[in-house]
Scaffold this motif. Structure first.
Motif, PDB file in Angstrom:
ATOM      1  N   TRP A 113      -2.919  -2.579  10.684  1.00 16.85           N
ATOM      2  CA  TRP A 113      -4.052  -2.795   9.786  1.00 16.85           C
ATOM      3  C   TRP A 113      -3.641  -2.930   8.341  1.00 16.85           C
ATOM      4  O   TRP A 113      -4.474  -3.174   7.483  1.00 16.85           O
ATOM      5  N   ARG A 114      -2.331  -2.779   8.033  1.00 13.06           N
ATOM      6  CA  ARG A 114      -2.037  -2.587   6.621  1.00 13.06           C
ATOM      7  C   ARG A 114      -2.375  -3.795   5.762  1.00 13.06           C
ATOM      8  O   ARG A 114      -2.924  -3.636   4.679  1.00 13.06           O
ATOM      9  N   TYR A 115      -2.112  -5.011   6.253  1.00 14.90           N
ATOM     10  CA  TYR A 115      -2.422  -6.161   5.401  1.00 14.90           C
ATOM     11  C   TYR A 115      -3.926  -6.380   5.299  1.00 14.90           C
ATOM     12  O   TYR A 115      -4.431  -6.800   4.263  1.00 14.90           O
ATOM     13  N   ALA A 153       2.597  -0.728  -2.320  1.00 17.79           N
ATOM     14  CA  ALA A 153       1.411  -0.308  -1.547  1.00 17.79           C
ATOM     15  C   ALA A 153       1.502  -0.664  -0.065  1.00 17.79           C
ATOM     16  O   ALA A 153       1.229   0.190   0.782  1.00 17.79           O
ATOM     17  N   PRO A 154       1.906  -1.903   0.299  1.00 19.63           N
ATOM     18  CA  PRO A 154       1.998  -2.183   1.733  1.00 19.63           C
ATOM     19  C   PRO A 154       3.031  -1.295   2.430  1.00 19.63           C
ATOM     20  O   PRO A 154       2.881  -0.962   3.604  1.00 19.63           O
ATOM     21  N   SER A 171      -0.292   2.818   9.076  1.00 17.80           N
ATOM     22  CA  SER A 171      -1.303   2.118   9.872  1.00 17.80           C
ATOM     23  C   SER A 171      -0.833   0.682  10.054  1.00 17.80           C
ATOM     24  O   SER A 171      -1.456  -0.255   9.597  1.00 17.80           O
ATOM     25  N   ASP A 172       0.275   0.539  10.755  1.00 19.11           N
ATOM     26  CA  ASP A 172       1.043  -0.694  10.771  1.00 19.11           C
ATOM     27  C   ASP A 172       0.211  -1.957  10.893  1.00 19.11           C
ATOM     28  O   ASP A 172       0.208  -2.814  10.006  1.00 19.11           O
ATOM     29  N   LEU A 220      -6.224  -3.946   5.377  1.00 24.58           N
ATOM     30  CA  LEU A 220      -6.688  -2.929   4.429  1.00 24.58           C
ATOM     31  C   LEU A 220      -6.357  -3.332   3.000  1.00 24.58           C
ATOM     32  O   LEU A 220      -7.175  -3.205   2.084  1.00 24.58           O
ATOM     33  N   PHE A 221      -5.159  -3.826   2.852  1.00 30.51           N
ATOM     34  CA  PHE A 221      -4.669  -4.231   1.555  1.00 30.51           C
ATOM     35  C   PHE A 221      -5.548  -5.353   0.986  1.00 30.51           C
ATOM     36  O   PHE A 221      -5.948  -5.319  -0.192  1.00 30.51           O
ATOM     37  N   LEU A 277       3.578   1.871   1.609  1.00 33.02           N
ATOM     38  CA  LEU A 277       2.938   3.171   1.802  1.00 33.02           C
ATOM     39  C   LEU A 277       1.935   3.131   2.946  1.00 33.02           C
ATOM     40  O   LEU A 277       1.690   4.133   3.607  1.00 33.02           O
ATOM     41  N   LEU A 278       1.351   1.951   3.148  1.00 39.02           N
ATOM     42  CA  LEU A 278       0.356   1.808   4.216  1.00 39.02           C
ATOM     43  C   LEU A 278       1.007   1.577   5.570  1.00 39.02           C
ATOM     44  O   LEU A 278       0.337   1.328   6.552  1.00 39.02           O
ATOM     45  N   ARG A 279       2.331   1.634   5.611  1.00 36.42           N
ATOM     46  CA  ARG A 279       3.054   1.295   6.824  1.00 36.42           C
ATOM     47  C   ARG A 279       2.615   2.134   8.030  1.00 36.42           C
ATOM     48  O   ARG A 279       2.720   1.698   9.172  1.00 36.42           O
TER      49      ARG A 279
END
Lengths: 283, 294
Positions: free
Chosen positions: A242-244, A232-233, A239-240, A246-247, A235-237
């Protein structure tokens, strides 16, 4: 496979092995917050044997895993006198002490880290992770898994029915430690470098996170949890920054909605007998 | 000379211990009463320092900035209660730990996005005055923090033992179901406890920032985990145990840095913890763990 994808999958394989190391004691009701310490033992032991004594890897890796398991056994006997939150804290302290010891052990490089000469390619790592998964699937079909559940659900009744509660607890703890050591040994040989700082408390705690997220009711939970947390992190790359964040929001919301974890017994039953599901619900 | 150096290190150890002590008391409130290992507390510690730093940078007066930091920490703690603690009641005791850890990651990363990952210099607020007693040098800021921490703990201990709300809290700690049957409004009490432990953590963070003049998004982790260690050494659920544990851990840390070397800190601190857990699992001042089954 591209280098990037291989890299991600290798991380996934290591996370899967760590997740099962946490899952085994957890299935017997023990929260092990010091799994990174046992990974460090496997990693350093195997690296030391191949570097200094020119052992072949196929011998050094199992010995590393065995040493981690033995440490788990020796320490588990006094530590498992405590339980609940005390046990979790004891394992937490244990993990910290082990990694601090390696940090100060000059014979394996101390704080500078320890280069490892023998290399295991990605395929070897995948194979190791697959072997761990297969072993766990096999264990989940034996009486041992039944004993674990019994000890977790009600130690008194398990004891009355003739299950050696202490024996099962120590076995689950030591076996989990051995799995962690196995993963750690592969880590050392794949990255060709170990440093004690890697095996810190956050590694332990995040591994627990995978397992609880995936769910501890079934043997598939840790696998799904580790896969989700690794992929998942990535795939969220996009939105670099914010990814953690958001996660983290996702974890909080998910656990509030589904505290029992992603994969549960009822979910699996539902998937298996989809057509018959309604009639069984009615009954 | 050796003797005065030792005395100086003991003073420094007690100062650091005061911060661990506040963290340990914050954890002990959450564990002793709610049976919840609240991993968001290191995040609230960090908020105490970072939010105050942010508002001071905006040009707010120092005291307002401090008050704002405490208020933010209290509000976040209410969110933790709402989303991490409340939905998990009746499930596995490990589960709230996951979401409280989620809050720690969230808070750290929000601060990281806003302030960057570097250490920020916290302005020196207290003039650099030192008391000199014999060969000892004691900073005013240090002395003030130690006094403030001790006062806070004394007040809390008085509050728990002598007020009606304190009695309610102790009843919930003893047995939650019975407390509910006795008509204690846990729906009101639990958020209050969350605010109290958040304030303790945030005050510790503020004191840390003022004393060591640096803040960073990850400042809570090391201190938070040592706070957990301090709580266990002293005995979970015991306020005076947390005090004793905090001071012991602070002393062990400072003394091993100055007499052995910085690398052995984790061995002495967590080794102490492990030895105590094996020899006396209930901690130095804790009551023996109630064995529910077996």
């Amino acid at each position: 496979m591209s280098g990037y994808l291989t890299g991600v999958l290798v991380v996934l394989a290591f996370n899967v092995m760590a997740a099962y190391a946490v899952y085994l004691p957890l299935a017997a009701g023990q929260l092990n917050l010091g799994i990174a310490g046992f990974m460090a033992i496997g990693a350093y032991a195997s690296a030391f044997l191949t570097n200094e004594y020119a052992w072949p890897m196929w011998a050094a890796i199992p010995v590393g895993a065995g040493l981690a398991g033995l440490t788990g056994l020796l320490i588990g006997i006094p530590v498992l006198r405590t339980h609940g939150i005390y046990l979790a804290m004891a394992t937490f302290a244990l993990g910290q002490v082990i990694s601090a010891l390696f940090l100060n052990l000059e014979v394996v490089g101390g704080a500078a880290g320890y280069p490892v000469s023998d290399y295991v390619g990605p395929n070897g790592v995948f194979l190791a992770a697959a072997a761990v998964v297969v072993l766990m699937l096999y264990l989940s079909r034996t009486r041992f898994a039944l004993y674990l559940t019994a000890v977790k659900s009600d130690p008194t009744v398990a004891d009355l029915l003739g299950v050696s509660v202490r024996g099962i607890q120590v076995a689950a703890f030591a076996l989990g430690a051995a799995v962690a050591g196995f993963g750690g040994a592969f880590y050392a040989h794949h990255y060709n470098f170990v440093e004690a700082q890697h095996f810190n408390v956050l590694l332990s705690v995040f591994t627990v996170l995978y397992v609880l997220f995936g769910g501890t009711q079934t043997v598939w939970g840790p696998l799904v949890g580790a896969a989700f947390f690794t992929l998942a992190p990535e795939l969220l790359r996009a939105s670099d920054q914010w990814r953690y964040a958001l996660f983290a929001v996702f974890i909080i919301v998910f656990m509030a909605i589904r505290p029992q974890g992603l994969v549960t017994t009822s979910l699996l039953r539902f998937a298996r007998r989809k057509p018959a599901a309604e009639s069984s619900e009615a009954a | 000379m050796r003797g005065s150096m030792l005395a100086q290190q003991i003073v420094n150890g007690l100062m650091l211990g005061a911060i661990y002590m506040l963290m340990a008391v914050a954890f002990t409130l959450a564990i002793g009463v709610l049976n919840f290992l609240n991993f968001s507390l290191p995040g609230l510690f960090m908020l105490g320092g970072m939010v105050a730093y942010g508002f001071i940078k905006f040009g707010w007066p120092t005291l307002f900035a401090f008050a704002a930091a405490l208020a933010v920490a209290a509000l976040v703690s209410l969110l933790v209660e709402r989303f991490a603690y409340r939905p998990m009641q009746g499930g596995d005791p490990e589960v709230p730990l996951v979401s409280s850890l989620g809050f720690l990651v969230l808070l750290e990363n929000l601060m990281l996005i806003y302030f960057g990952s570097d250490q920020q210099a916290f302005p020196a607020l207290v003039p650099d005055l030192n008391l000199r007693l014999g060969g000892l040098v004691i900073g005013i800021a240090q002395l003030g923090s130690l006094a403030l921490s001790v006062l806070l703990v004394l007040w809390l201990s008085w509050f728990l033992s002598s007020t009606s709300t304190g009695r309610c809290i102790r009843t919930v700690a003893e047995n939650r179901d019975t407390a509910v049957l006795m008509g204690i409004d846990t729906g009101r009490l639990v958020p209050m406890l969350f605010i109290a432990s958040a304030l303790l953590a945030a005050v510790a963070g503020l004191l840390f920032a003022v004393n060591y003049q640096q803040v960073s998004p990850f400042m809570g982790e090391g201190v938070g985990f040592k706070g957990v260690a301090a709580m266990i050494v002293g005995g979970m659920g015991s306020i005076w145990g947390a005090v004793l544990g905090g001071l012991l851990i602070g002393l062990a840390e400072v003394l091993s840095i100055s007499f052995i070397g910085a690398d052995v800190v984790n061995i002495t601190v967590y080794g102490l913890l492990l030895v105590i857990l094996i020899l006396r699992p209930q901690g130095l001042l804790g009551r023996p763990a109630t064995r529910e089954k077996l």
